[in-house]
Design a protein around this motif. Structure first.
Motif, PDB file in Angstrom:
ATOM      1  N   LEU A 136       0.833  -1.202   0.000  1.00  8.79           N
ATOM      2  CA  LEU A 136       0.000   0.000   0.000  1.00  8.79           C
ATOM      3  C   LEU A 136       0.867   1.252   0.000  1.00  8.79           C
ATOM      4  CD1 LEU A 136      -3.028   0.012   0.034  1.00  8.79           C
ATOM      5  CD2 LEU A 136      -2.970   0.440   2.483  1.00  8.79           C
ATOM      6  N   GLU A 137       1.992   1.170   0.718  1.00  9.17           N
ATOM      7  CA  GLU A 137       2.824   2.373   0.836  1.00  9.17           C
ATOM      8  C   GLU A 137       3.608   2.682  -0.436  1.00  9.17           C
ATOM      9  OE1 GLU A 137       4.746   2.027   4.628  1.00  9.17           O
ATOM     10  OE2 GLU A 137       2.863   2.580   5.595  1.00  9.17           O
ATOM     11  N   ILE A 138       3.679   1.696  -1.343  1.00  6.61           N
ATOM     12  CA  ILE A 138       4.287   2.003  -2.652  1.00  6.61           C
ATOM     13  C   ILE A 138       3.515   3.139  -3.308  1.00  6.61           C
ATOM     14  CG2 ILE A 138       4.762   1.108  -4.963  1.00  6.61           C
ATOM     15  CD1 ILE A 138       5.121  -1.629  -3.744  1.00  6.61           C
ATOM     16  N   LEU A 139       2.188   3.147  -3.080  1.00  5.58           N
ATOM     17  CA  LEU A 139       1.344   4.182  -3.686  1.00  5.58           C
ATOM     18  C   LEU A 139       1.841   5.585  -3.355  1.00  5.58           C
ATOM     19  CD1 LEU A 139      -2.242   2.778  -3.071  1.00  5.58           C
ATOM     20  CD2 LEU A 139      -1.209   3.224  -5.284  1.00  5.58           C
ATOM     21  N   ALA A 140       2.373   5.750  -2.138  1.00 10.31           N
ATOM     22  CA  ALA A 140       2.814   7.091  -1.718  1.00 10.31           C
ATOM     23  C   ALA A 140       4.122   7.480  -2.385  1.00 10.31           C
ATOM     24  CB  ALA A 140       2.957   7.147  -0.206  1.00 10.31           C
ATOM     25  N   GLY A 141       4.852   6.506  -2.966  1.00 10.54           N
ATOM     26  CA  GLY A 141       6.153   6.821  -3.532  1.00 10.54           C
ATOM     27  C   GLY A 141       6.137   7.021  -5.047  1.00 10.54           C
ATOM     28  N   ILE A 142       4.978   6.828  -5.651  1.00 12.55           N
ATOM     29  CA  ILE A 142       4.897   6.972  -7.112  1.00 12.55           C
ATOM     30  C   ILE A 142       4.814   8.453  -7.478  1.00 12.55           C
ATOM     31  CG2 ILE A 142       3.358   6.576  -9.074  1.00 12.55           C
ATOM     32  CD1 ILE A 142       2.947   3.779  -8.019  1.00 12.55           C
ATOM     33  N   PRO A 143       5.635   8.893  -8.441  1.00 12.94           N
ATOM     34  CA  PRO A 143       5.646  10.321  -8.793  1.00 12.94           C
ATOM     35  C   PRO A 143       4.271  10.795  -9.266  1.00 12.94           C
ATOM     36  CG  PRO A 143       7.506   9.196  -9.797  1.00 12.94           C
ATOM     37  CD  PRO A 143       6.652   8.140  -9.204  1.00 12.94           C
TER      38      PRO A 143
ATOM     39  N   LEU B  33     -12.064  -5.190   1.262  1.00 12.09           N
ATOM     40  CA  LEU B  33     -12.239  -4.631  -0.072  1.00 12.09           C
ATOM     41  C   LEU B  33     -11.528  -3.278  -0.184  1.00 12.09           C
ATOM     42  CD1 LEU B  33     -13.788  -6.135  -2.213  1.00 12.09           C
ATOM     43  CD2 LEU B  33     -15.684  -4.532  -1.910  1.00 12.09           C
ATOM     44  N   ALA B  34     -11.626  -2.465   0.881  1.00 11.55           N
ATOM     45  CA  ALA B  34     -11.001  -1.136   0.851  1.00 11.55           C
ATOM     46  C   ALA B  34      -9.515  -1.256   0.560  1.00 11.55           C
ATOM     47  CB  ALA B  34     -11.221  -0.421   2.185  1.00 11.55           C
ATOM     48  N   ILE B  35      -8.865  -2.157   1.271  1.00 10.14           N
ATOM     49  CA  ILE B  35      -7.418  -2.279   1.077  1.00 10.14           C
ATOM     50  C   ILE B  35      -7.123  -2.932  -0.274  1.00 10.14           C
ATOM     51  CG2 ILE B  35      -7.066  -4.516   2.224  1.00 10.14           C
ATOM     52  CD1 ILE B  35      -4.578  -3.216   3.505  1.00 10.14           C
ATOM     53  N   LEU B  36      -7.988  -3.859  -0.697  1.00  7.95           N
ATOM     54  CA  LEU B  36      -7.753  -4.511  -1.984  1.00  7.95           C
ATOM     55  C   LEU B  36      -7.953  -3.532  -3.141  1.00  7.95           C
ATOM     56  CD1 LEU B  36      -9.148  -8.119  -1.547  1.00  7.95           C
ATOM     57  CD2 LEU B  36      -6.798  -7.273  -1.425  1.00  7.95           C
ATOM     58  N   ILE B  37      -8.898  -2.587  -2.993  1.00  2.00           N
ATOM     59  CA  ILE B  37      -9.081  -1.579  -4.041  1.00  2.00           C
ATOM     60  C   ILE B  37      -7.805  -0.745  -4.175  1.00  2.00           C
ATOM     61  CG2 ILE B  37     -10.308   0.547  -4.656  1.00  2.00           C
ATOM     62  CD1 ILE B  37     -12.843  -0.729  -3.519  1.00  2.00           C
ATOM     63  N   GLY B  38      -7.202  -0.405  -3.036  1.00  2.00           N
ATOM     64  CA  GLY B  38      -5.939   0.323  -3.082  1.00  2.00           C
ATOM     65  C   GLY B  38      -4.876  -0.465  -3.825  1.00  2.00           C
ATOM     66  N   VAL B  39      -4.745  -1.749  -3.482  1.00  2.00           N
ATOM     67  CA  VAL B  39      -3.746  -2.596  -4.141  1.00  2.00           C
ATOM     68  C   VAL B  39      -4.088  -2.753  -5.625  1.00  2.00           C
ATOM     69  CG1 VAL B  39      -2.721  -4.893  -4.184  1.00  2.00           C
ATOM     70  CG2 VAL B  39      -3.202  -3.798  -2.002  1.00  2.00           C
ATOM     71  N   ALA B  40      -5.389  -2.905  -5.922  1.00  2.00           N
ATOM     72  CA  ALA B  40      -5.809  -3.054  -7.319  1.00  2.00           C
ATOM     73  C   ALA B  40      -5.512  -1.787  -8.104  1.00  2.00           C
ATOM     74  CB  ALA B  40      -7.297  -3.385  -7.398  1.00  2.00           C
ATOM     75  N   GLY B  41      -5.699  -0.634  -7.455  1.00  2.00           N
ATOM     76  CA  GLY B  41      -5.373   0.630  -8.116  1.00  2.00           C
ATOM     77  C   GLY B  41      -3.904   0.676  -8.501  1.00  2.00           C
ATOM     78  N   LEU B  42      -3.056   0.239  -7.566  1.00  2.00           N
ATOM     79  CA  LEU B  42      -1.617   0.199  -7.848  1.00  2.00           C
ATOM     80  C   LEU B  42      -1.327  -0.743  -9.014  1.00  2.00           C
ATOM     81  CD1 LEU B  42       1.329   0.855  -7.045  1.00  2.00           C
ATOM     82  CD2 LEU B  42       1.245  -1.111  -5.515  1.00  2.00           C
ATOM     83  N   ALA B  43      -1.956  -1.926  -8.980  1.00  2.00           N
ATOM     84  CA  ALA B  43      -1.742  -2.907 -10.044  1.00  2.00           C
ATOM     85  C   ALA B  43      -2.220  -2.348 -11.382  1.00  2.00           C
ATOM     86  CB  ALA B  43      -2.471  -4.209  -9.708  1.00  2.00           C
TER      87      ALA B  43
END
Lengths: 321, 298
Positions: A136-143, B33-43
Motif C-alpha cells: 500500500l505504501e508504494i502508492l505514496a512513492g509513485i511520482p 475490499l477497501a485495502i484490496l481496491i488500493g492494491v488493485a489501483g496500484l496494479a
C-alpha cells in the motif's frame, strides 16, 4: 557492534606527555569544537531562512498585485480571466476547482484509507499485514506525474464509458480527484492505523469479554478512542491534495470554472501557477504577480490545515497508562 | 455494548444475534475490499503503464533527443538533466541536512529556540512543492542568477524541498545510537565534537544514507518545482555544466502526456517505465543499506 573509539584523541595513553602539552591539546580540541558548533548552527539556520524566504517572497511579489486588485475582490470574485481582456481577478473559480478535487480525493481516501486501517489493525493476521502494508505504501512513492498519466489514460476513459463521453469532458475534476484519493490513501491509512494500534489491548479485551463482535469493537471502541488521530490524518491528507500539482494540471483541465459538477473541466490553483510558468510571462507584469498571489493563498490554506492537524494530534491524543 | 444472550433463546434476540454476526462478516469484507481496491489501483496503474509503454522502450529511446516525431523521441537530454540535478542536489543537501540534524540532536540546548526550529522543519515538510518552485524562481533564478534558468537554480530549489526529509531522517538515525555509547566516550574525557565524530557518526551514517537516498528519489520524481524553474519542454542537448539549461525526466513525461497525439502518450508511458525503474533501484539500495547496517541496540 564495534565503535571506532577516538584513537587519536582522548582515549590514547598520554602519560608520557607533559602537563602543559596535554593542556594545549585540550585547548585545541575545544577550539575545534566551538568552530564546528558554529558551522552547525549556521546550517540549522538555513531551514529557518527557507521559511522566512517563502513568506517574504510570496508577500513581496503579491504586494504589487494587491495594490491593483483588492484582497476582497481576489477572494470573493467569481471570474478569473487574467490572460485576456477584460482582466478579472476573482480567485473563487480556482479555489472552487481546488476544493472540488480535494473533496473527491478526501472522500476516496477516507473511505479506502480508513477501511484499510481498520482491516490492518483489527482484522489482519501479522503475516498478511506485513505484506499488504508495504504494498500500500508504494502508492505514496509513485511520482505525481505518473498519477496524472494514469488519470488521463485509464480513469477518464472508464468514466466516459460509465457516464457517456458526451457528459464527461476529457479533462475533468472527478478523474483527478479519484486518482489523487488513491495517492493520499496510504497517508490516511498509515496515520490512522498508528492511532488505532496505540489504543490499548485492554479496552478491546473488555469489549470482547462482553460479547462484542469484531465490527463492534472496531467501530464502538477503537475508532472513538483513536478519533483524533484519524481526523488529523484526514486533514493532513487533504492538505496534500490541495497542494498537489501535476495530477490536476494533467487531468483536470485549464478552465477556471466555479462548478459543483465533477464531470466538468476546472482549473486548480496549483495548475494555474504552473500554466503561467510555462508561458512567456514578463517578470514583474501583473500576470507574473498573480502566481505569487495564488501561491500565497495556497500557502496559507495548507499551512492552516497542517497546523490544525498537528494541534489535533498533540492536544487531543488520549494518553493511556 | 448489548448483551443479548442474557435474554435466553427467545426468537427476537436470536434474530438480533444473527444480524450482528452478519453485519460483522459484511463489514469484514468491506474493510478487506477497501485495502484490496488500493492494491488493485496500484496494479492497474503499473499494468496500464507497462501495456502502453513497453513496446516503445528500446535502445534508441534511451539515446535519442526529444523530437516532434514521437517514434524518434528519446530521453537522453532529460536523463542527463535528472542525473545532474540529483548529483548537485546531493552535494548541497548532505552537508546542510546532516549538519542541522547533528546540531539539533547533539549540540542544541533543548530550549524554546530549538523547539521552534524543529516545528519549522516539520512545517516546511508540509509546504506544497509548487511553492518551492515559486521560491526558487524568485530567489535563485531572478535574484541570484539574473534570470538564467540553470541547473544550479533547479538543484538549489530541490535541496530546499527535500531538506526537511533529510533532516528528519538524519535525526532518527542519530537518535537510534544508544546513549550508553556516548556516555562511555564522555567518561573517557572526549569533547562533544569528538563524541559526534568518532562514536555517533560511524553508527548513524548508514541510517542517514538510506534516508538521503529516499529523499533524493523524491527529488527524481518531483516535477512541479522544476517545471517552474526550467520551463523548458523540448530540450535537444545534454547539459555540460552547472549553469546549463536543462529538463528532467518527469518534466519530459509531462510534456509528452500533454500532447494530444496517441503516440506521444505511449512514449510518455515508456518514459514512466524508466522513471519507475530508477526509483525502484534507489529504494532497493536504501532498503539494502538499512538492513545491512541496522543498529541492533539491546
Amino acid at each position: 557492534m564495534s565503535t571506532n573509539s577516538g584513537s587519536n584523541t582522548a582515549s590514547s595513553s598520554d602519560s608520557r606527555l607533559l602537563p602543559d602539552e596535554v593542556l594545549r591539546r585540550r585547548r585545541r580540541q575545544y577550539l575545534e569544537q566551538s568552530i564546528v558548533a558554529w558551522l552547525l548552527r549556521v546550517t540549522a539556520l538555513i531551514s529557518v531562512l527557507t521559511t522566512i524566504g517563502i513568506v517574504l517572497i510570496l508577500v513581496v511579489e503579491s504586494v504589487g498585485f494587491f495594490s491593483q486588485v483588492s484582497v476582497w475582490e481576489f477572494v470573493t470574485g467569481r471570474e478569473w480571466t487574467p490572460l485576456f481582456k477584460p482582466q478579472k481577478f476573482g480567485a473563487l473559480p480556482l479555489i472552487g476547482g481546488t476544493l472540488l478535487v480535494a473533496v473527491i480525493a478526501g472522500l476516496v481516501s477516507l473511505t479506502l484509507g480508513l477501511g484499510a486501517a481498520i482491516f490492518l489493525s483489527e482484522y489482519a493476521p501479522e503475516g498478511v499485514r506485513k505484506i499488504l502494508k508495504p504494498v500500500l505504501e508504494i502508492l505514496a512513492g509513485i511520482p505525481t506525474v505518473v498519477y496524472g498519466y494514469f488519470a488521463l489514460t485509464f480513469i477518464t476513459p472508464i468514466l466516459q464509458g460509465m457516464f457517456g463521453s458526451d457528459n464527461v469532458i476529457i479533462f475533468n475534476a472527478l478523474s483527478a480527484g479519484i486518482v489523487m484519493g488513491l495517492m493520499i490513501m496510504p497517508m490516511v491509512s498509515t496515520l490512522s492505523e498508528d492511532a488505532m494500534i496505540a489504543v490499548p489491548r485492554s479496552l478491546r479485551d473488555a469489549a470482547y469479554a462482553l460479547g462484542a463482535t469484531r465490527f463492534e469493537v472496531s467501530t464502538k471502541v477503537v475508532i472513538p478512542a483513536a478519533l483524533s488521530g484519524i481526523v488529523a490524518s484526514f486533514i493532513l491528507a487533504l492538505s496534500r491534495a490541495i497542494g498537489e500539482t501535476m495530477i490536476v494540471k494533467i487531468a483536470a483541465g485549464a478552465t477556471p470554472n466555479l462548478t459543483l459538477n465533477p464531470l466538468e473541466s476546472i482549473q486548480a490553483m496549483t495548475a494555474y501557477i504552473v500554466q503561467i510558468s510555462l508561458g512567456e510571462t514578463a517578470h514583474g507584469s501583473i500576470e507574473y504577480q498573480t502566481i505569487f498571489a495564488v501561491g500565497l493563498l495556497l500557502f496559507v490554506m495548507t499551512l492552516a490545515m497542517n497546523i490544525l492537524g498537528r494541534v489535533i494530534i498533540s492536544r487531543f491524543r488520549q494518553v493511556y497508562e | 455494548m448489548i448483551i443479548n444472550s442474557a435474554h435466553g433463546p427467545g426468537g427476537k434476540s436470536k434474530r438480533f444475534e444473527l444480524i450482528r454476526t452478519w453485519r460483522d462478516r459484511i463489514f469484514f469484507v468491506g474493510f478487506l475490499l477497501a485495502i484490496l481496491i488500493g492494491v488493485a489501483g496500484l496494479a492497474a496503474l503499473l499494468i496500464d503503464v507497462l501495456i502502453d509503454g513497453l513496446g516503445f522502450l528500446n535502445w534508441k529511446f534511451l539515446t535519442n533527443y526529444a523530437s516532434r516525431k514521437p517514434l524518434e523521441s528519446g530521453i537522453l537530454a532529460p536523463m542527463a538533466g535528472t542525473v545532474w540535478v540529483v548529483g548537485l542536489t546531493a552535494i548541497f543537501t548532505v552537508p546542510v541536512g546532516i549538519g542541522t540534524a547533528i546540531y539539533l540532536e547533539e549540540f542544541a540546548r533543548k530550549n524554546r529556540l530549538t523547539r521552534l526550529i524543529e516545528l519549522n522543519i516539520s512545517n516546511l515538510a508540509g509546504v506544497p512543492s509548487v511553492i518551492y518552485g515559486l521560491l526558487g524562481l524568485a530567489v535563485f533564478v531572478q535574484f541570484l542568477f539574473n534570470g538564467s534558468r540553470n541547473l544550479t537554480a533547479g538543484a538549489l530549489t530541490m535541496t530546499l524541498l527535500i531538506l526537511p526529509i533529510v533532516i528528519i531522517a538524519s535525526q532518527e538515525a542519530i537518535k537510534a545510537v544508544p546513549s550508553s555509547y556516548r556516555d562511555a566516550a564522555y567518561a573517557m574525557g572526549a569533547t562533544r565534537w569528538q563524541v559526534v565524530k568518532t562514536v555517533v557518526m560511524p553508527q548513524a551514517v548508514p541510517g542517514m544514507m538510506s534516508g538521503i537516498i529516499l529523499a533524493l528519489s523524491r527529488a527524481v520524481g518531483e516535477s512541479a518545482p522544476i517545471l517552474i524553474i526550467s520551463s523548458l519542454v523540448w530540450v535537444t542537448f545534454v547539459p555540460t555544466s552547472p549553469d546549463s539549461k536543462f529538463t528532467v525526466l518527469p518534466l519530459q513525461i509531462f510534456t509528452w502526456v500533454s500532447q494530444p497525439q496517441e503516440d506521444f502518450r505511449s512514449i510518455a508511458a515508456a518514459g514512466i517505465i524508466v522513471l519507475l525503474l530508477i526509483l525502484l533501484g534507489m529504494n532497493a539500495v536504501a532498503i539494502w543499506i538499512r538492513n545491512k547496517y541496522q543498529v541492533r541496540s539491546e
